[in-house]
Motif scaffolding. Structure first.
Motif, PDB file in Angstrom:
ATOM      1  N   LEU A  19      -6.667   8.142  -0.485  1.00 17.32           N
ATOM      2  CA  LEU A  19      -5.334   7.744  -0.048  1.00 17.32           C
ATOM      3  C   LEU A  19      -4.357   8.872  -0.353  1.00 17.32           C
ATOM      4  O   LEU A  19      -4.550   9.628  -1.313  1.00 17.32           O
ATOM      5  CB  LEU A  19      -4.895   6.485  -0.787  1.00 17.32           C
ATOM      6  N   LYS A  26      -5.200   0.426  -6.236  1.00 13.88           N
ATOM      7  CA  LYS A  26      -5.182   1.460  -5.201  1.00 13.88           C
ATOM      8  C   LYS A  26      -6.129   2.608  -5.527  1.00 13.88           C
ATOM      9  O   LYS A  26      -6.728   3.191  -4.627  1.00 13.88           O
ATOM     10  CB  LYS A  26      -3.776   2.026  -5.031  1.00 13.88           C
ATOM     11  N   CYS A  51       1.308  10.363  -2.123  1.00 15.26           N
ATOM     12  CA  CYS A  51       2.635   9.731  -2.060  1.00 15.26           C
ATOM     13  C   CYS A  51       2.535   8.211  -2.032  1.00 15.26           C
ATOM     14  O   CYS A  51       3.526   7.523  -2.258  1.00 15.26           O
ATOM     15  CB  CYS A  51       3.434  10.250  -0.867  1.00 15.26           C
ATOM     16  N   TRP A  52       1.366   7.631  -1.779  1.00 10.93           N
ATOM     17  CA  TRP A  52       1.167   6.186  -1.849  1.00 10.93           C
ATOM     18  C   TRP A  52       0.803   5.748  -3.258  1.00 10.93           C
ATOM     19  O   TRP A  52       0.880   4.564  -3.573  1.00 10.93           O
ATOM     20  CB  TRP A  52       0.053   5.745  -0.917  1.00 10.93           C
ATOM     21  N   LEU A 102       0.825  -1.207   0.000  1.00 11.30           N
ATOM     22  CA  LEU A 102       0.000   0.000   0.000  1.00 11.30           C
ATOM     23  C   LEU A 102       0.861   1.261   0.000  1.00 11.30           C
ATOM     24  O   LEU A 102       0.572   2.219  -0.709  1.00 11.30           O
ATOM     25  CB  LEU A 102      -0.915  -0.014   1.229  1.00 11.30           C
ATOM     26  N   LEU A 103       1.933   1.250   0.762  1.00  8.70           N
ATOM     27  CA  LEU A 103       2.790   2.432   0.888  1.00  8.70           C
ATOM     28  C   LEU A 103       3.707   2.643  -0.312  1.00  8.70           C
ATOM     29  O   LEU A 103       4.191   3.750  -0.534  1.00  8.70           O
ATOM     30  CB  LEU A 103       3.648   2.318   2.145  1.00  8.70           C
ATOM     31  N   ASN A 104       3.946   1.607  -1.108  1.00  6.55           N
ATOM     32  CA  ASN A 104       4.860   1.675  -2.242  1.00  6.55           C
ATOM     33  C   ASN A 104       4.186   2.358  -3.438  1.00  6.55           C
ATOM     34  O   ASN A 104       3.283   1.788  -4.052  1.00  6.55           O
ATOM     35  CB  ASN A 104       5.304   0.266  -2.635  1.00  6.55           C
ATOM     36  N   PRO A 105       4.618   3.578  -3.805  1.00  4.82           N
ATOM     37  CA  PRO A 105       3.971   4.301  -4.905  1.00  4.82           C
ATOM     38  C   PRO A 105       4.233   3.686  -6.274  1.00  4.82           C
ATOM     39  O   PRO A 105       3.570   4.030  -7.252  1.00  4.82           O
ATOM     40  CB  PRO A 105       4.565   5.708  -4.817  1.00  4.82           C
TER      41      PRO A 105
END
Length: 72
Positions: free
Chosen positions: A57, A46, A60-61, A20-23
């Motif tokens: 969201l 996403k 940056c994600w 989820l955090l990895n763009p």
């Protein structure tokens, strides 16, 4: 982490928060939260997910170039 599908409002539980955090990754693996039985993991874009509050969201994600001011 629980997120919500934009179109249906159903809750999904994200299996790997790092996805989820990895763009650079546009898909996350999550389980729908239906009933009391644990559901099979599935892939979700996403762009189709929001926080349960309805908030989007963070950019940056979703966008690896968010610091350059360009939308991808």
């Amino acid at each position: 982490m629980l997120l919500q599908l934009k179109d249906s409002g159903e809750l999904v539980k994200v299996i790997d928060v790092q996805e989820l955090l990895n763009p650079n990754q546009d898909v996350v693996h999550a389980q729908q939260q239906e009933g009391q039985e644990e559901q099979q993991a599935d892939s979700y874009k996403k762009e189709n997910l929001v926080f349960p509050s309805g908030e989007s969201l963070p950019r940056c994600w979703l966008d690896a170039d968010y610091r350059n001011g360009k939308a991808s």
